[in-house]
Design a protein around this motif. Structure first.
Motif, PDB file in Angstrom:
ATOM      1  N   LEU A  11      51.082 -12.602  62.027  1.00 26.49           N
ATOM      2  CA  LEU A  11      49.722 -12.174  61.646  1.00 26.49           C
ATOM      3  C   LEU A  11      48.916 -11.636  62.829  1.00 26.49           C
ATOM      4  O   LEU A  11      47.864 -11.018  62.626  1.00 26.49           O
ATOM      5  CB  LEU A  11      48.938 -13.347  61.033  1.00 26.49           C
ATOM      6  CG  LEU A  11      49.608 -14.127  59.894  1.00 26.49           C
ATOM      7  CD1 LEU A  11      48.667 -15.216  59.371  1.00 26.49           C
ATOM      8  CD2 LEU A  11      50.004 -13.204  58.752  1.00 26.49           C
ATOM      9  N   HIS A  15      44.394 -13.971  64.231  1.00 22.18           N
ATOM     10  CA  HIS A  15      44.233 -14.306  62.814  1.00 22.18           C
ATOM     11  C   HIS A  15      44.893 -15.625  62.434  1.00 22.18           C
ATOM     12  O   HIS A  15      45.104 -15.912  61.253  1.00 22.18           O
ATOM     13  CB  HIS A  15      44.739 -13.145  61.950  1.00 22.18           C
ATOM     14  CG  HIS A  15      44.036 -11.865  62.290  1.00 22.18           C
ATOM     15  ND1 HIS A  15      42.666 -11.727  62.134  1.00 22.18           N
ATOM     16  CD2 HIS A  15      44.482 -10.707  62.829  1.00 22.18           C
ATOM     17  CE1 HIS A  15      42.312 -10.529  62.548  1.00 22.18           C
ATOM     18  NE2 HIS A  15      43.386  -9.894  62.981  1.00 22.18           N
ATOM     19  N   ARG A  43      44.460 -15.786  58.429  1.00 20.34           N
ATOM     20  CA  ARG A  43      43.724 -14.656  57.833  1.00 20.34           C
ATOM     21  C   ARG A  43      44.623 -13.417  57.777  1.00 20.34           C
ATOM     22  O   ARG A  43      44.454 -12.470  58.553  1.00 20.34           O
ATOM     23  CB  ARG A  43      42.450 -14.381  58.630  1.00 20.34           C
ATOM     24  CG  ARG A  43      41.468 -15.560  58.602  1.00 20.34           C
ATOM     25  CD  ARG A  43      40.171 -15.244  59.344  1.00 20.34           C
ATOM     26  NE  ARG A  43      39.470 -14.165  58.731  1.00 20.34           N
ATOM     27  CZ  ARG A  43      39.086 -13.048  59.362  1.00 20.34           C
ATOM     28  NH1 ARG A  43      39.375 -12.866  60.636  1.00 20.34           N
ATOM     29  NH2 ARG A  43      38.431 -12.103  58.729  1.00 20.34           N
ATOM     30  N   PRO A  44      45.594 -13.419  56.844  1.00 22.59           N
ATOM     31  CA  PRO A  44      46.498 -12.260  56.742  1.00 22.59           C
ATOM     32  C   PRO A  44      45.736 -11.009  56.325  1.00 22.59           C
ATOM     33  O   PRO A  44      44.667 -11.104  55.725  1.00 22.59           O
ATOM     34  CB  PRO A  44      47.490 -12.684  55.653  1.00 22.59           C
ATOM     35  CG  PRO A  44      46.781 -13.736  54.867  1.00 22.59           C
ATOM     36  CD  PRO A  44      45.858 -14.434  55.817  1.00 22.59           C
ATOM     37  N   ALA A  45      46.347  -9.823  56.611  1.00 24.52           N
ATOM     38  CA  ALA A  45      45.658  -8.556  56.367  1.00 24.52           C
ATOM     39  C   ALA A  45      46.046  -7.921  55.045  1.00 24.52           C
ATOM     40  O   ALA A  45      45.299  -7.112  54.514  1.00 24.52           O
ATOM     41  CB  ALA A  45      45.968  -7.575  57.500  1.00 24.52           C
ATOM     42  N   ASP A  46      47.232  -8.252  54.531  1.00 23.09           N
ATOM     43  CA  ASP A  46      47.696  -7.575  53.303  1.00 23.09           C
ATOM     44  C   ASP A  46      48.711  -8.466  52.589  1.00 23.09           C
ATOM     45  O   ASP A  46      49.057  -9.556  53.071  1.00 23.09           O
ATOM     46  CB  ASP A  46      48.278  -6.199  53.642  1.00 23.09           C
ATOM     47  CG  ASP A  46      49.364  -6.265  54.705  1.00 23.09           C
ATOM     48  OD1 ASP A  46      50.033  -7.333  54.805  1.00 23.09           O
ATOM     49  OD2 ASP A  46      49.554  -5.296  55.447  1.00 23.09           O
ATOM     50  N   GLN A  49      51.742  -9.598  54.570  1.00 21.42           N
ATOM     51  CA  GLN A  49      51.461 -10.690  55.520  1.00 21.42           C
ATOM     52  C   GLN A  49      51.246 -12.019  54.796  1.00 21.42           C
ATOM     53  O   GLN A  49      51.636 -13.069  55.307  1.00 21.42           O
ATOM     54  CB  GLN A  49      50.244 -10.348  56.379  1.00 21.42           C
ATOM     55  CG  GLN A  49      50.539  -9.293  57.440  1.00 21.42           C
ATOM     56  CD  GLN A  49      49.483  -9.255  58.550  1.00 21.42           C
ATOM     57  OE1 GLN A  49      48.503 -10.010  58.528  1.00 21.42           O
ATOM     58  NE2 GLN A  49      49.700  -8.373  59.512  1.00 21.42           N
ATOM     59  N   ARG A  92      40.505 -10.789  54.337  1.00 19.96           N
ATOM     60  CA  ARG A  92      40.849  -9.466  54.910  1.00 19.96           C
ATOM     61  C   ARG A  92      41.548  -8.569  53.877  1.00 19.96           C
ATOM     62  O   ARG A  92      41.800  -7.403  54.163  1.00 19.96           O
ATOM     63  CB  ARG A  92      41.712  -9.644  56.155  1.00 19.96           C
ATOM     64  CG  ARG A  92      40.929 -10.306  57.299  1.00 19.96           C
ATOM     65  CD  ARG A  92      41.811 -10.539  58.510  1.00 19.96           C
ATOM     66  NE  ARG A  92      42.212  -9.318  59.150  1.00 19.96           N
ATOM     67  CZ  ARG A  92      43.420  -9.133  59.697  1.00 19.96           C
ATOM     68  NH1 ARG A  92      44.332 -10.087  59.658  1.00 19.96           N
ATOM     69  NH2 ARG A  92      43.718  -7.990  60.264  1.00 19.96           N
ATOM     70  N   LEU A  93      41.834  -9.121  52.704  1.00 20.25           N
ATOM     71  CA  LEU A  93      42.412  -8.276  51.642  1.00 20.25           C
ATOM     72  C   LEU A  93      41.256  -7.689  50.846  1.00 20.25           C
ATOM     73  O   LEU A  93      40.919  -8.152  49.758  1.00 20.25           O
ATOM     74  CB  LEU A  93      43.352  -9.083  50.744  1.00 20.25           C
ATOM     75  CG  LEU A  93      44.793  -9.229  51.249  1.00 20.25           C
ATOM     76  CD1 LEU A  93      44.867 -10.185  52.420  1.00 20.25           C
ATOM     77  CD2 LEU A  93      45.723  -9.659  50.139  1.00 20.25           C
ATOM     78  N   ARG A  95      40.652  -4.260  50.052  1.00 21.92           N
ATOM     79  CA  ARG A  95      40.768  -2.856  49.621  1.00 21.92           C
ATOM     80  C   ARG A  95      40.557  -2.715  48.121  1.00 21.92           C
ATOM     81  O   ARG A  95      41.074  -3.522  47.336  1.00 21.92           O
ATOM     82  CB  ARG A  95      42.152  -2.306  49.970  1.00 21.92           C
ATOM     83  CG  ARG A  95      42.226  -1.772  51.393  1.00 21.92           C
ATOM     84  CD  ARG A  95      43.476  -0.944  51.628  1.00 21.92           C
ATOM     85  NE  ARG A  95      44.651  -1.496  50.963  1.00 21.92           N
ATOM     86  CZ  ARG A  95      45.493  -0.781  50.214  1.00 21.92           C
ATOM     87  NH1 ARG A  95      45.291   0.506  50.013  1.00 21.92           N
ATOM     88  NH2 ARG A  95      46.551  -1.346  49.665  1.00 21.92           N
TER      89      ARG A  95
END
Ligand code: FAD
Ligand code: MLT
Ligand code: ZN
Length: 466
Positions: A11, A15, A43-46, A49, A92-93, A95
């Motif tokens: 990550l 994060h 705190r993964p981004a997508d 992750q 962080r997801l 979008r």
């Protein structure tokens, strides 16, 4: 810890939070009643992750607690006291993957805030109708996972009714791609339904396809002074008949709740010249101006039948916001006031008034001076039957809490109601729910849990007793 090194590699070190000051905001819930500790906050981004992090935790035998906006009211999104669990935050997801006004769908990642979904739908002339007091900070992943309700369920249903498809990371780290925008799909078990309302115990929701509806730019809103809860119930069919399908909101606020709001929230004021036993917030919403005349007719009818004592009709968007604040400010006002015992019950609507009449005296017998704060989504048969401490005596409420909750819940069970309408069970109500459900129902739930999460690593200790 080798796992933390692996997670940092997956990550990025920034994060994987472990410093006390960094992790603190993720360890306690909105009510302050649940506080835990954690080995780390991730705190993964997508989606990839999230899957990689969950897979690494599974391989290490470490439990994962999913968290969205942390506005939940049942202690479901915070870790236990062991310090061995990790909290996985979806913030962080963020979008918005697509908005499709032909299919009337919006596809968003789990960390998107509910208000953003509403705004995105409005930008293409559509409505996303889920509406909660916490909509500025709660997330789609949390809304799906709690099957959130709110103030427009009467017309549009709960979150379950607004979800077409989901993407979910399973407890072993595999991804289930059920992100389909289909209105019709009879290809066996409807798997998404398992994850809706599962409170993160079966997997982590990473994205959702949601329905959009026709926008309702014209709103007619009023706060009604009512003689009784009986009158509030009797008004429901009347409001429906006059509304012609445009009744969106019918909410109850009792006198105690209104007093807490006007005492604790700076801008709030009682719009009536004298006190009344309770109040109803009604809203008609549609695309044409007739919503206002329909509301006027309904109010006249209500007054003639003795169901409405007085009314304030919003004459502008700011007046509408003031009336809504009197309803939506109750949770915050109660929190400011001191210790609160929260109950989120639902009953067949015809039993509501009898329920309130029976339970109030019993609670006051058990704790003299307790303040009954009864409000909520009366159009759905859903009351927040909350109890505030006697003035200045939070300890008395804490000591009496188990007995008071038993009184509130036993009367719900006796009428075939439910002890959790919209907030979920989390850690707060898991034992009580199991005690009111049949053995068959609890065993079926355990079977589902074992099938999807055989090692019990996904949000353990929530929803089902250990
Ligand atoms: P969190 O609090 O972070 O989590 C809630 C649960 O969902 C936890 O069990 C968590 O583990 C799980 N979870 C979160 N994200 C995921 C994910 N991506 N995948 C899997 N599991 C996940 N609720 C209503 O229904 N109606 C109301 O009217 C209402 N009004 C409210 C008013 C106020 C002022 C407040 C503070 C809360 C209110 N709530 C209401 C409760 C709360 O806002 C909802 O339950 C909301 O859906 C929680 O969303 P969240 O993102 O904050 O979830
Ligand atoms: C609300 O409807 O205001 C919340 O769901 C109730 C609560 O905070 O108990
Ligand atoms: Zn509510």
């Amino acid at each position: 810890m080798a796992l933390l090194d692996d997670l940092r590699a997956l990550l990025g070190a920034d994060h994987v939070l472990t410093e006390a000051a960094d992790v603190a905001p993720y360890l306690s819930d909105w009510t302050g009643a649940f506080v835990g500790t954690a080995a780390a906050v991730l705190r993964p981004a997508d989606t990839a992750q999230v899957a990689a992090a969950v897979g690494a935790c599974a391989a290490a035998g470490v439990a994962v607690v999913p968290q969205g906006g942390n506005t939940g009211l049942a202690g479901g999104g915070v870790p236990d006291a062991s310090g061995e669990q990790v909290v996985l935050v979806l913030d962080r997801l963020r979008r918005v993957r697509s908005v499709d006004p032909v299919a009337d769908t919006i596809t968003v990642e789990a960390g998107v805030v509910l208000a953003t979904v509403q705004e995105q739908a409005a930008a293409v002339g559509r409505l996303f109708p889920l509406s909660l007091g916490s909509e500025g900070s709660c997330t789609v992943g949390g809304n799906v996972s709690t099957n959130a309700g709110g103030t427009a369920v009467l017309r549009y249903g709960m979150m379950r009714d607004l979800v077409l498809g989901l993407e979910v990371v399973l407890p072993d780290g595999r991804v289930w791609d059920g992100l389909r925008p289909l209105r019709k799909d009879n290809t066996g078990y409807d798997l998404k339904q398992l994850f809706i309302g599962a409170e993160g115990t079966l997997g982590i929701v990473t994205a959702a396809v949601l329905r959009m509806l026709p926008d309702t730019p014209r709103r007619a809103t009023a706060l009604l002074a009512l003689p009784s809860v009986d009158a509030a119930v009797a008004l429901l069919p009347l409001l429906r008949e006059h509304g012609g399908g445009e009744l969106s909101t019918w909410e109850l606020v009792d006198r105690q709740a209104l007093e807490l709001v006007t005492a604790n929230l700076p801008e709030a004021r009682d719009p009536f010249g004298e006190p009344h036993p309770c109040y109803g917030l009604v809203e008609y919403a549609g695309s044409a101006d007739h919503v206002a005349s329909r509301l006027e007719e309904a109010l006249t009818d209500g007054v003639e039948r003795g169901l409405v004592v007085d009314a304030v009709v919003a004459g502008s968007p700011s007046q509408r916001a003031e009336l809504w604040a009197l309803r939506e400010g109750v949770s915050e006002a109660q929190k400011v006031e001191g210790a609160t015992l929260k109950h989120d019950v639902t009953l067949p609507i015809t039993d509501l008034a009898g329920y309130v009449a029976e339970v109030g005296p019993r609670v006051l017998d058990a704790l003299p001076g307790a303040r009954l704060v009864v409000y909520g989504h009366i159009g759905d048969g859903n009351l927040h039957y909350n109890v505030s401490a006697p003035v200045g005596d939070d300890d008395a409420l804490r000591a009496a809490a188990p007995a008071l909750t038993r009184i509130v819940y036993d009367a719900v069970a006796a009428r075939g109601g439910s002890i959790s309408a919209e907030h979920g069970l989390g850690a707060l109500k898991r034992d009580a729910a199991a005690s009111y459900k049949s053995d068959v129902e609890v065993e079926l739930m355990r079977t589902v849990k074992r099938a999807l999460d055989p090692r019990g690593l996904m949000n353990p200790g929530k929803v089902l007793p250990d």
